[in-house]
Scaffold this motif. Sequence first.
Motif, mmCIF file in Angstrom:
data_model
loop_
_atom_site.group_PDB
_atom_site.id
_atom_site.type_symbol
_atom_site.label_atom_id
_atom_site.label_comp_id
_atom_site.label_asym_id
_atom_site.label_seq_id
_atom_site.Cartn_x
_atom_site.Cartn_y
_atom_site.Cartn_z
ATOM 1 N N VAL A 63 0.842 -1.201 0.000
ATOM 2 C CA VAL A 63 0.000 0.000 0.000
ATOM 3 C C VAL A 63 0.878 1.253 0.000
ATOM 4 O O VAL A 63 0.643 2.198 -0.768
ATOM 5 C CB VAL A 63 -0.981 0.017 1.190
ATOM 6 C CG1 VAL A 63 -1.716 1.346 1.275
ATOM 7 C CG2 VAL A 63 -1.968 -1.127 1.086
ATOM 8 N N LEU A 64 1.904 1.279 0.840
ATOM 9 C CA LEU A 64 2.792 2.441 0.888
ATOM 10 C C LEU A 64 3.510 2.647 -0.442
ATOM 11 O O LEU A 64 3.630 3.778 -0.926
ATOM 12 C CB LEU A 64 3.810 2.283 2.018
ATOM 13 C CG LEU A 64 3.272 2.331 3.439
ATOM 14 C CD1 LEU A 64 4.390 2.098 4.440
ATOM 15 C CD2 LEU A 64 2.556 3.641 3.717
ATOM 16 N N LEU A 65 3.977 1.565 -1.039
ATOM 17 C CA LEU A 65 4.693 1.683 -2.316
ATOM 18 C C LEU A 65 3.779 2.130 -3.449
ATOM 19 O O LEU A 65 4.177 2.942 -4.293
ATOM 20 C CB LEU A 65 5.373 0.362 -2.672
ATOM 21 C CG LEU A 65 6.565 -0.008 -1.807
ATOM 22 C CD1 LEU A 65 7.071 -1.403 -2.163
ATOM 23 C CD2 LEU A 65 7.671 1.021 -1.960
ATOM 24 N N MET A 66 2.559 1.617 -3.482
ATOM 25 C CA MET A 66 1.614 2.037 -4.524
ATOM 26 C C MET A 66 1.257 3.511 -4.351
ATOM 27 O O MET A 66 1.165 4.256 -5.332
ATOM 28 C CB MET A 66 0.361 1.166 -4.505
ATOM 29 C CG MET A 66 0.621 -0.286 -4.901
ATOM 30 S SD MET A 66 1.469 -0.485 -6.486
ATOM 31 C CE MET A 66 0.262 0.176 -7.598
ATOM 32 N N CYS A 67 1.083 3.937 -3.121
ATOM 33 C CA CYS A 67 0.787 5.339 -2.843
ATOM 34 C C CYS A 67 1.974 6.209 -3.266
ATOM 35 O O CYS A 67 1.794 7.244 -3.914
ATOM 36 C CB CYS A 67 0.489 5.511 -1.359
ATOM 37 S SG CYS A 67 0.023 7.181 -0.903
ATOM 38 N N ALA A 68 3.180 5.788 -2.928
ATOM 39 C CA ALA A 68 4.381 6.543 -3.294
ATOM 40 C C ALA A 68 4.529 6.626 -4.810
ATOM 41 O O ALA A 68 4.847 7.689 -5.349
ATOM 42 C CB ALA A 68 5.615 5.901 -2.672
ATOM 43 N N THR A 69 4.287 5.531 -5.503
ATOM 44 C CA THR A 69 4.378 5.520 -6.963
ATOM 45 C C THR A 69 3.380 6.495 -7.567
ATOM 46 O O THR A 69 3.717 7.277 -8.464
ATOM 47 C CB THR A 69 4.129 4.096 -7.502
ATOM 48 O OG1 THR A 69 5.137 3.225 -6.971
ATOM 49 C CG2 THR A 69 4.176 4.059 -9.012
ATOM 50 N N ASP A 70 2.151 6.472 -7.063
ATOM 51 C CA ASP A 70 1.122 7.376 -7.552
ATOM 52 C C ASP A 70 1.516 8.834 -7.298
ATOM 53 O O ASP A 70 1.395 9.680 -8.186
ATOM 54 C CB ASP A 70 -0.216 7.046 -6.887
ATOM 55 C CG ASP A 70 -1.358 7.852 -7.452
ATOM 56 O OD1 ASP A 70 -1.472 7.959 -8.690
ATOM 57 O OD2 ASP A 70 -2.150 8.385 -6.653
ATOM 58 N N CYS A 71 1.974 9.126 -6.090
ATOM 59 C CA CYS A 71 2.391 10.493 -5.765
ATOM 60 C C CYS A 71 3.536 10.947 -6.664
ATOM 61 O O CYS A 71 3.505 12.055 -7.209
ATOM 62 C CB CYS A 71 2.822 10.596 -4.302
ATOM 63 S SG CYS A 71 1.470 10.571 -3.120
ATOM 64 N N LEU A 72 4.545 10.114 -6.829
ATOM 65 C CA LEU A 72 5.707 10.483 -7.640
ATOM 66 C C LEU A 72 5.328 10.739 -9.093
ATOM 67 O O LEU A 72 5.834 11.669 -9.717
ATOM 68 C CB LEU A 72 6.780 9.406 -7.549
ATOM 69 C CG LEU A 72 7.522 9.332 -6.218
ATOM 70 C CD1 LEU A 72 8.386 8.076 -6.145
ATOM 71 C CD2 LEU A 72 8.364 10.582 -6.013
ATOM 72 N N ARG A 73 4.452 9.936 -9.640
ATOM 73 C CA ARG A 73 4.004 10.137 -11.031
ATOM 74 C C ARG A 73 3.346 11.491 -11.221
ATOM 75 O O ARG A 73 3.400 12.070 -12.299
ATOM 76 C CB ARG A 73 3.005 9.047 -11.426
ATOM 77 C CG ARG A 73 3.624 7.749 -11.769
ATOM 78 C CD ARG A 73 2.577 6.792 -12.316
ATOM 79 N NE ARG A 73 3.159 5.477 -12.456
ATOM 80 C CZ ARG A 73 2.528 4.347 -12.202
ATOM 81 N NH1 ARG A 73 1.260 4.366 -11.822
ATOM 82 N NH2 ARG A 73 3.126 3.199 -12.349
ATOM 83 N N GLN A 74 2.710 11.981 -10.170
ATOM 84 C CA GLN A 74 1.966 13.237 -10.246
ATOM 85 C C GLN A 74 2.783 14.438 -9.766
ATOM 86 O O GLN A 74 2.279 15.557 -9.763
ATOM 87 C CB GLN A 74 0.681 13.127 -9.415
ATOM 88 C CG GLN A 74 -0.225 11.983 -9.790
ATOM 89 C CD GLN A 74 -0.766 12.106 -11.202
ATOM 90 O OE1 GLN A 74 -1.016 13.190 -11.685
ATOM 91 N NE2 GLN A 74 -0.942 10.977 -11.872
#
Length: 121
Positions: A63-74
């Motif tokens: 969950v933390l990694l998916m959230c981080a990936t989403d944030c970084l993409r944006q």
Amino acid sequence: MPSLTLAHQHLPEVTVIAVTGEMDATNRAQLEGYLREVRRSPAETLVFDLSGVPFMDSSGLHVLLMCATDCLRQGGAVRLAGVQPLPSRLFEITGVVAHLPLHDTVEHAVAAAARSSQPSL
């Protein structure tokens, strides 16, 4: 099903999300739902206060990694604060520490986020 206690605080530079309890497969959906509700923007910076998380399995990590990936993409970021020994070991073993900044306290994480969001001269 053990639940997490979740709280958030919107600050000017970041949103701080405090997590208390064991992060595992039994409460993964609860955390994912909470994140969808409290995020102001996909591009914001999130600080996860994990000082109340004594245990985390791969589901919590995911969950933390998916959230981080989403944030970084944006254009946003994720920072972790107050990580206890067992979750810290999980981050070390999996190499997450190379991708998600860890801070001793929420205050340090918020200050680092504020510094990184300031334009360079």
